[in-house]
Scaffold this motif. Structure first.
Motif, short mmCIF file in Angstrom:
data_model
loop_
_atom_site.label_atom_id
_atom_site.label_comp_id
_atom_site.label_asym_id
_atom_site.label_seq_id
_atom_site.Cartn_x
_atom_site.Cartn_y
_atom_site.Cartn_z
N GLN A 60 0.58 7.76 -5.81
CA GLN A 60 1.85 7.82 -6.53
C GLN A 60 2.29 6.41 -7.00
O GLN A 60 2.79 6.24 -8.11
CB GLN A 60 2.87 8.46 -5.59
CG GLN A 60 4.27 8.58 -6.12
CD GLN A 60 5.23 7.79 -5.27
OE1 GLN A 60 5.23 7.95 -4.03
NE2 GLN A 60 6.00 6.93 -5.88
N ILE A 61 2.07 5.40 -6.15
CA ILE A 61 2.41 4.01 -6.52
C ILE A 61 1.58 3.59 -7.74
O ILE A 61 2.09 3.03 -8.72
CB ILE A 61 2.17 3.06 -5.33
CG1 ILE A 61 3.18 3.33 -4.21
CG2 ILE A 61 2.23 1.59 -5.77
CD1 ILE A 61 2.77 2.82 -2.84
N ILE A 62 0.28 3.86 -7.67
CA ILE A 62 -0.63 3.50 -8.76
C ILE A 62 -0.28 4.28 -10.03
O ILE A 62 -0.21 3.72 -11.13
CB ILE A 62 -2.10 3.76 -8.33
CG1 ILE A 62 -2.53 2.72 -7.28
CG2 ILE A 62 -3.03 3.76 -9.53
CD1 ILE A 62 -3.88 2.97 -6.66
N GLN A 63 -0.05 5.55 -9.85
CA GLN A 63 0.28 6.43 -10.98
C GLN A 63 1.52 5.95 -11.73
O GLN A 63 1.50 5.76 -12.95
CB GLN A 63 0.50 7.85 -10.43
CG GLN A 63 1.31 8.77 -11.31
CD GLN A 63 0.45 9.88 -11.89
OE1 GLN A 63 -0.67 10.12 -11.44
NE2 GLN A 63 0.96 10.55 -12.90
N SER A 64 2.60 5.69 -10.97
CA SER A 64 3.85 5.38 -11.67
C SER A 64 3.77 4.02 -12.37
O SER A 64 4.28 3.87 -13.47
CB SER A 64 5.04 5.45 -10.72
OG SER A 64 4.90 4.51 -9.71
N TYR A 65 3.08 3.06 -11.76
CA TYR A 65 2.98 1.74 -12.41
C TYR A 65 2.08 1.82 -13.65
O TYR A 65 2.39 1.22 -14.69
CB TYR A 65 2.44 0.72 -11.40
CG TYR A 65 2.64 -0.72 -11.84
CD1 TYR A 65 3.77 -1.09 -12.56
CD2 TYR A 65 1.70 -1.70 -11.56
CE1 TYR A 65 3.97 -2.40 -12.97
CE2 TYR A 65 1.88 -3.01 -11.95
CZ TYR A 65 3.01 -3.36 -12.66
OH TYR A 65 3.18 -4.65 -13.07
N THR A 82 -12.49 5.81 -1.31
CA THR A 82 -11.97 6.65 -0.22
C THR A 82 -10.56 6.24 0.20
O THR A 82 -9.85 7.01 0.84
CB THR A 82 -12.92 6.61 0.99
OG1 THR A 82 -14.28 6.62 0.53
CG2 THR A 82 -12.72 7.79 1.91
N THR A 83 -10.12 5.05 -0.16
CA THR A 83 -8.76 4.60 0.16
C THR A 83 -7.71 5.57 -0.41
O THR A 83 -6.61 5.68 0.12
CB THR A 83 -8.54 3.18 -0.40
OG1 THR A 83 -9.68 2.38 -0.08
CG2 THR A 83 -7.30 2.54 0.18
N LEU A 84 -8.11 6.29 -1.47
CA LEU A 84 -7.18 7.22 -2.12
C LEU A 84 -7.18 8.60 -1.49
O LEU A 84 -6.33 9.43 -1.79
CB LEU A 84 -7.54 7.35 -3.60
CG LEU A 84 -7.37 6.08 -4.44
CD1 LEU A 84 -8.17 6.18 -5.73
CD2 LEU A 84 -5.89 5.84 -4.75
N GLU A 85 -8.15 8.85 -0.60
CA GLU A 85 -8.32 10.20 -0.03
C GLU A 85 -7.12 10.59 0.85
O GLU A 85 -6.76 9.86 1.77
CB GLU A 85 -9.59 10.24 0.80
CG GLU A 85 -9.91 11.63 1.25
CD GLU A 85 -11.24 12.11 0.73
OE1 GLU A 85 -11.65 11.69 -0.37
OE2 GLU A 85 -11.86 12.90 1.45
N ASP A 86 -6.53 11.72 0.55
CA ASP A 86 -5.34 12.21 1.28
C ASP A 86 -4.25 11.14 1.33
O ASP A 86 -3.47 11.08 2.27
CB ASP A 86 -5.70 12.62 2.72
CG ASP A 86 -6.65 13.80 2.73
OD1 ASP A 86 -6.48 14.68 1.87
OD2 ASP A 86 -7.54 13.83 3.59
N ASN A 87 -4.23 10.27 0.34
CA ASN A 87 -3.28 9.16 0.32
C ASN A 87 -2.35 9.31 -0.89
O ASN A 87 -2.45 8.57 -1.87
CB ASN A 87 -4.04 7.83 0.28
CG ASN A 87 -3.16 6.64 0.57
OD1 ASN A 87 -1.93 6.77 0.57
ND2 ASN A 87 -3.77 5.49 0.78
N GLY A 118 2.24 -0.34 -0.92
CA GLY A 118 2.86 -0.77 -2.17
C GLY A 118 2.15 -1.99 -2.74
O GLY A 118 1.85 -2.06 -3.93
N MET A 119 1.87 -2.96 -1.86
CA MET A 119 1.22 -4.19 -2.31
C MET A 119 -0.18 -3.89 -2.86
O MET A 119 -0.55 -4.38 -3.93
CB MET A 119 1.13 -5.17 -1.13
CG MET A 119 0.59 -6.52 -1.52
SD MET A 119 0.48 -7.60 -0.10
CE MET A 119 -0.96 -6.94 0.72
N ILE A 120 -0.92 -3.08 -2.15
CA ILE A 120 -2.28 -2.76 -2.60
C ILE A 120 -2.24 -2.02 -3.95
O ILE A 120 -2.93 -2.40 -4.90
CB ILE A 120 -3.01 -1.90 -1.54
CG1 ILE A 120 -3.21 -2.69 -0.25
CG2 ILE A 120 -4.36 -1.40 -2.08
CD1 ILE A 120 -3.66 -1.86 0.94
#
Ligand SMILES: Nc1ncnc2c1ncn2[C@@H]1O[C@H](COP(=O)(O)OP(=O)(O)OP(=O)(O)O)[C@@H](O)[C@H]1O
Ligand SMILES: [Mg+2]
Length: 276
Positions: free
Chosen positions: A241-246, A231-236, A204-206
């Motif tokens: 979803q956190i990034i998308q909604s904000y 790559t931090t987003l891979e299969d994550n 969430g923080m990231i």
């Protein structure tokens, strides 16, 4: 025919993109802590390959190759932006301008306008934080395990929401926004939280730090699209979803590319293909 290979030697992971015999682009990934493995993979699979390299660890990787010819190098940001534009073109979505955030070990934020790009900001909060802080809090170091656990976690007692503070008062901003990442642990004395909850809190923080910086950059440059890679987003799905909604909440358009972490390697491969 000589195989053309593009390599992105990053702080944590080394990504490889190359054309196979059917002229399809294919991908491989290794830990950057094991360059010997990269060298062995190339020697056994593509001994006569023509290589172009990018990434912060390019020079460290190069010393493992005793090639008589100098291995060409392309600047990381150029390779990454070219890789992003290539993928956008394939997806038939080519915004005139966009903010691009590369969530790698750390996070680098760029503006792309009229085919030019410029690094405008960044933060040390990134994929390295997910692995490092995650490990410090829970002892778990495996990325897949972090994914599995964080997906099951709840941030309800980890974070403080605006609505938690403003309880019976008129809300000045949306109540569901995070007022304080991890603040809930001290305010509510909820120490001894489960690993799942702690890891969900780190994600969430990231996500919120990165998305906030990108939204500000998009506002400053009057662009709508924000492309998130790394790559931090891979299969994550959780981080996405956190990034998308904000991002959507702030009226910007989030874009995730299918090959999250391979933009630099694709850019290096394209540079290599161009040279022949
Ligand atoms: N199998 C994995 N092993 C380690 N990290 C992984 C793995 N899968 C995903 N990750 C995540 O990907 C992050 C690295 O992302 P990426 O490959 O984009 O960065 P990098 O290019 O190595 O770093 P930088 O661009 O900052 O030099 C890690 O910090 C981790 O959060
Ligand atoms: Mg990188």
């Amino acid at each position: 025919m000589t195989t053309k290979i593009g390599i992105d030697a990053g702080g944590t992971l080394t990504k490889i993109a190359y054309w196979n015999e059917n002229n399809e682009m294919v991908f491989e990934r290794f830990l950057s802590s094991d360059f010997l493995k990269v060298k062995k993979w190339i020697e056994s699979n593509h001994p006569n390959a023509s290589i172009c390299v990018t990434g912060g660890r390019a020079e460290q990787l190069k010393v493992h190759f005793s090639s008589s010819e100098e291995i060409p190098y392309i600047v990381e940001f150029d390779a990454t932006m070219n890789g992003v534009m290539y993928q956008l073109k394939l997806g038939a979505f080519e915004p005139k301008a966009a903010v691009i955030a590369n969530i790698g070990t750390g996070t680098s934020i760029h503006i792309m306008q009229a085919n030019k790009h410029q690094r405008i900001s960044g933060t040390g909060i990134g994929g390295g934080t997910l692995l490092g802080l995650g490990m410090a809090l829970t002892g778990i170091s495996d990325f897949e395990e972090i994914m599995k656990q964080s997906k099951m976690g709840s941030r309800a007692e980890i974070d403080v929401l605006v609505s938690d503070i403003y309880k019976n008062n008129k809300l000045p901003i949306k109540g569901t926004l995070t007022a304080s990442n991890f603040g809930g642990i001290s305010i509510n004395h909820t120490e001894n939280k489960s690993n799942s909850d702690l890891l969900a809190g780190v994600q969430g923080m990231i996500g919120e730090v990165v998305a906030s910086l990108c939204i500000q950059a998009a506002d400053a440059h009057e662009v709508e699209d924000i492309i998130y890679i790394g790559t931090t987003l891979e299969d994550n799905e959780l981080l996405q979803q956190i990034i998308q909604s904000y991002t959507v909440l702030k009226l910007k358009k989030p874009v995730f590319l299918e090959k999250h972490g391979y933009s630099g390697a694709i850019g290096a491969l394209l540079e290599n293909t161009k040279n022949f």
